[in-house]
Design a protein around this motif. Structure first.
Motif, PDB file in Angstrom:
ATOM      1  N   GLU A  25      -2.928   9.510 -25.705  1.00 40.39           N
ATOM      2  CA  GLU A  25      -3.369  10.757 -26.490  1.00 40.39           C
ATOM      3  C   GLU A  25      -2.529  11.880 -26.501  1.00 40.39           C
ATOM      4  N   LYS A  26      -1.945  12.002 -25.245  1.00 41.44           N
ATOM      5  CA  LYS A  26      -0.952  13.285 -24.986  1.00 41.44           C
ATOM      6  C   LYS A  26       0.340  13.041 -25.525  1.00 41.44           C
ATOM      7  N   TRP A  27       0.798  11.795 -25.242  1.00 39.44           N
ATOM      8  CA  TRP A  27       2.269  11.535 -25.758  1.00 39.44           C
ATOM      9  C   TRP A  27       2.335  10.977 -27.217  1.00 39.44           C
ATOM     10  N   TYR A  28       1.357  10.464 -27.899  1.00 49.58           N
ATOM     11  CA  TYR A  28       1.632   9.846 -29.220  1.00 49.58           C
ATOM     12  C   TYR A  28       0.552   9.939 -30.084  1.00 49.58           C
ATOM     13  N   ASP A  29      -0.773  10.558 -29.709  1.00 51.97           N
ATOM     14  CA  ASP A  29      -2.043  10.803 -30.566  1.00 51.97           C
ATOM     15  C   ASP A  29      -2.776   9.621 -30.690  1.00 51.97           C
ATOM     16  N   ILE A  30      -2.667   8.827 -30.011  1.00 46.02           N
ATOM     17  CA  ILE A  30      -3.543   7.536 -29.902  1.00 46.02           C
ATOM     18  C   ILE A  30      -4.225   7.260 -28.691  1.00 46.02           C
ATOM     19  N   LYS A  31      -5.521   7.393 -28.204  1.00 51.10           N
ATOM     20  CA  LYS A  31      -6.232   7.137 -27.048  1.00 51.10           C
ATOM     21  C   LYS A  31      -5.942   6.169 -26.759  1.00 51.10           C
ATOM     22  N   CYS A  32      -5.873   5.988 -24.899  1.00 56.41           N
ATOM     23  CA  CYS A  32      -5.613   4.794 -24.342  1.00 56.41           C
ATOM     24  C   CYS A  32      -6.907   3.784 -24.366  1.00 56.41           C
ATOM     25  N   SER A  33      -6.647   2.494 -24.349  1.00 57.25           N
ATOM     26  CA  SER A  33      -7.748   1.374 -24.648  1.00 57.25           C
ATOM     27  C   SER A  33      -8.638   1.512 -23.257  1.00 57.25           C
ATOM     28  N   LYS A  34      -9.900   1.054 -23.602  1.00 62.23           N
ATOM     29  CA  LYS A  34     -10.740   0.701 -22.321  1.00 62.23           C
ATOM     30  C   LYS A  34     -10.280  -0.248 -21.573  1.00 62.23           C
ATOM     31  N   GLU A  35      -9.565  -1.087 -21.914  1.00 65.25           N
ATOM     32  CA  GLU A  35      -8.876  -2.031 -20.852  1.00 65.25           C
ATOM     33  C   GLU A  35      -8.004  -1.610 -20.212  1.00 65.25           C
ATOM     34  N   TYR A  36      -7.307  -0.455 -20.546  1.00 68.27           N
ATOM     35  CA  TYR A  36      -6.200   0.321 -19.502  1.00 68.27           C
ATOM     36  C   TYR A  36      -7.221   1.145 -18.596  1.00 68.27           C
ATOM     37  N   TRP A  37      -8.111   1.868 -18.956  1.00 71.04           N
ATOM     38  CA  TRP A  37      -8.982   2.641 -17.956  1.00 71.04           C
ATOM     39  C   TRP A  37      -9.580   1.508 -17.042  1.00 71.04           C
ATOM     40  N   ASP A  38     -10.140   0.511 -17.470  1.00 67.99           N
ATOM     41  CA  ASP A  38     -10.618  -0.640 -16.500  1.00 67.99           C
ATOM     42  C   ASP A  38      -9.686  -1.108 -15.470  1.00 67.99           C
ATOM     43  N   GLU A  39      -8.448  -1.190 -15.859  1.00 66.57           N
ATOM     44  CA  GLU A  39      -7.216  -1.729 -14.921  1.00 66.57           C
ATOM     45  C   GLU A  39      -7.069  -0.551 -14.127  1.00 66.57           C
ATOM     46  N   ILE A  40      -6.906   0.559 -14.420  1.00 67.28           N
ATOM     47  CA  ILE A  40      -6.444   1.654 -13.332  1.00 67.28           C
ATOM     48  C   ILE A  40      -7.590   2.150 -12.431  1.00 67.28           C
ATOM     49  N   LYS A  41      -8.829   1.997 -12.874  1.00 60.02           N
ATOM     50  CA  LYS A  41      -9.991   2.508 -12.119  1.00 60.02           C
ATOM     51  C   LYS A  41      -9.921   2.302 -10.669  1.00 60.02           C
ATOM     52  N   PRO A  42      -9.923   0.835 -10.480  1.00 59.18           N
ATOM     53  CA  PRO A  42     -10.097   0.526  -9.012  1.00 59.18           C
ATOM     54  C   PRO A  42      -8.739   1.127  -8.119  1.00 59.18           C
ATOM     55  N   ILE A  43      -7.637   1.217  -8.821  1.00 56.05           N
ATOM     56  CA  ILE A  43      -6.219   1.701  -8.229  1.00 56.05           C
ATOM     57  C   ILE A  43      -6.494   3.141  -7.806  1.00 56.05           C
ATOM     58  N   PHE A  44      -6.952   3.968  -8.754  1.00 51.39           N
ATOM     59  CA  PHE A  44      -7.115   5.398  -8.156  1.00 51.39           C
ATOM     60  C   PHE A  44      -8.327   5.503  -7.502  1.00 51.39           C
ATOM     61  N   ASP A  45      -9.363   4.633  -7.464  1.00 50.49           N
ATOM     62  CA  ASP A  45     -10.481   4.649  -6.592  1.00 50.49           C
ATOM     63  C   ASP A  45      -9.989   4.557  -5.187  1.00 50.49           C
ATOM     64  N   LYS A  46      -9.088   3.459  -5.022  1.00 47.36           N
ATOM     65  CA  LYS A  46      -8.415   3.098  -3.600  1.00 47.36           C
ATOM     66  C   LYS A  46      -7.751   4.595  -3.060  1.00 47.36           C
ATOM     67  N   LEU A  47      -6.914   5.190  -3.951  1.00 49.46           N
ATOM     68  CA  LEU A  47      -6.346   6.369  -3.712  1.00 49.46           C
ATOM     69  C   LEU A  47      -7.192   7.529  -3.242  1.00 49.46           C
ATOM     70  N   GLN A  48      -8.279   7.440  -3.947  1.00 52.74           N
ATOM     71  CA  GLN A  48      -9.195   8.414  -3.394  1.00 52.74           C
ATOM     72  C   GLN A  48      -9.733   8.410  -2.227  1.00 52.74           C
ATOM     73  N   ASN A  49     -10.133   6.936  -1.815  1.00 47.97           N
ATOM     74  CA  ASN A  49     -10.881   6.659  -0.806  1.00 47.97           C
ATOM     75  C   ASN A  49      -9.686   6.810   0.474  1.00 47.97           C
ATOM     76  N   TYR A  50      -8.378   6.605   0.157  1.00 47.17           N
ATOM     77  CA  TYR A  50      -7.313   7.054   1.087  1.00 47.17           C
ATOM     78  C   TYR A  50      -7.384   8.480   1.389  1.00 47.17           C
ATOM     79  N   LYS A  51      -7.405   9.447   0.377  1.00 53.85           N
ATOM     80  CA  LYS A  51      -7.609  10.658   0.502  1.00 53.85           C
ATOM     81  C   LYS A  51      -8.621  11.308   1.395  1.00 53.85           C
ATOM     82  N   ASN A  52      -9.917  10.522   1.071  1.00 50.68           N
ATOM     83  CA  ASN A  52     -11.181  10.882   1.772  1.00 50.68           C
ATOM     84  C   ASN A  52     -11.040  10.576   3.083  1.00 50.68           C
TER      85      ASN A  52
END
Length: 140
Positions: A25-52
């Motif tokens: 959306e930010k770069w070329y005005d087309i929102k990222c797909s649900k598949e993208y968000w599903d793929e990155i969620k566990p990775i960023f969750d892991k980063l949040q756990n490391y931070k916690n």
């Protein structure tokens, strides 16, 4: 007049991937797909756990395989999915900017300041080019 001021690097953009920024959306005005968000969620969750858990980034042993490569793969896969929308031109426009500008780069090692023009729309001086100013470092 647009200016971009850098210190010891020549990058045009410093784009970020995150658990919240929709780069499509930010770069070329087309929102990222649900598949993208599903793929990155566990990775960023892991980063949040490391931070916690107050883990220190430099002490993480397998960050290339756990974090970097999976995020880059998700990013690559999303770009490939989005190519059906002919995003190539839009992506290039994002990367070089919506406006012409001058970039000033202070280079400590060379003790110079370089000025580069990005005149892709033709709004800057017709003879705009990279110039080097010896002994000039503005980032001090």
């Amino acid at each position: 007049m647009g200016l971009s001021i850098k210190h010891n690097h020549f990058a045009v953009k410093h784009s970020r991937l995150s658990s919240k920024i929709d780069f499509g959306e930010k770069w070329y005005d087309i929102k990222c797909s649900k598949e993208y968000w599903d793929e990155i969620k566990p990775i960023f969750d892991k980063l949040q756990n490391y931070k916690n858990d107050k883990k220190i980034w430099k002490e993480l042993k397998n960050k290339e395989n756990e974090i970097y490569l999976p995020i880059l793969k998700a990013f690559k896969d999303e770009i490939i999915r989005q190519e059906k929308n002919n995003i190539s031109t839009l992506l290039v426009k994002y990367l070089i900017g919506k406006f012409d500008f001058y970039k000033m780069i202070s280079v400590d090692k060379e003790k110079v300041t370089k000025i580069q023009s990005y005149n892709h729309l033709g709004t800057l001086n017709k003879n705009a080019k990279t110039i080097t100013i010896p002994g000039c470092c503005f980032a001090r």
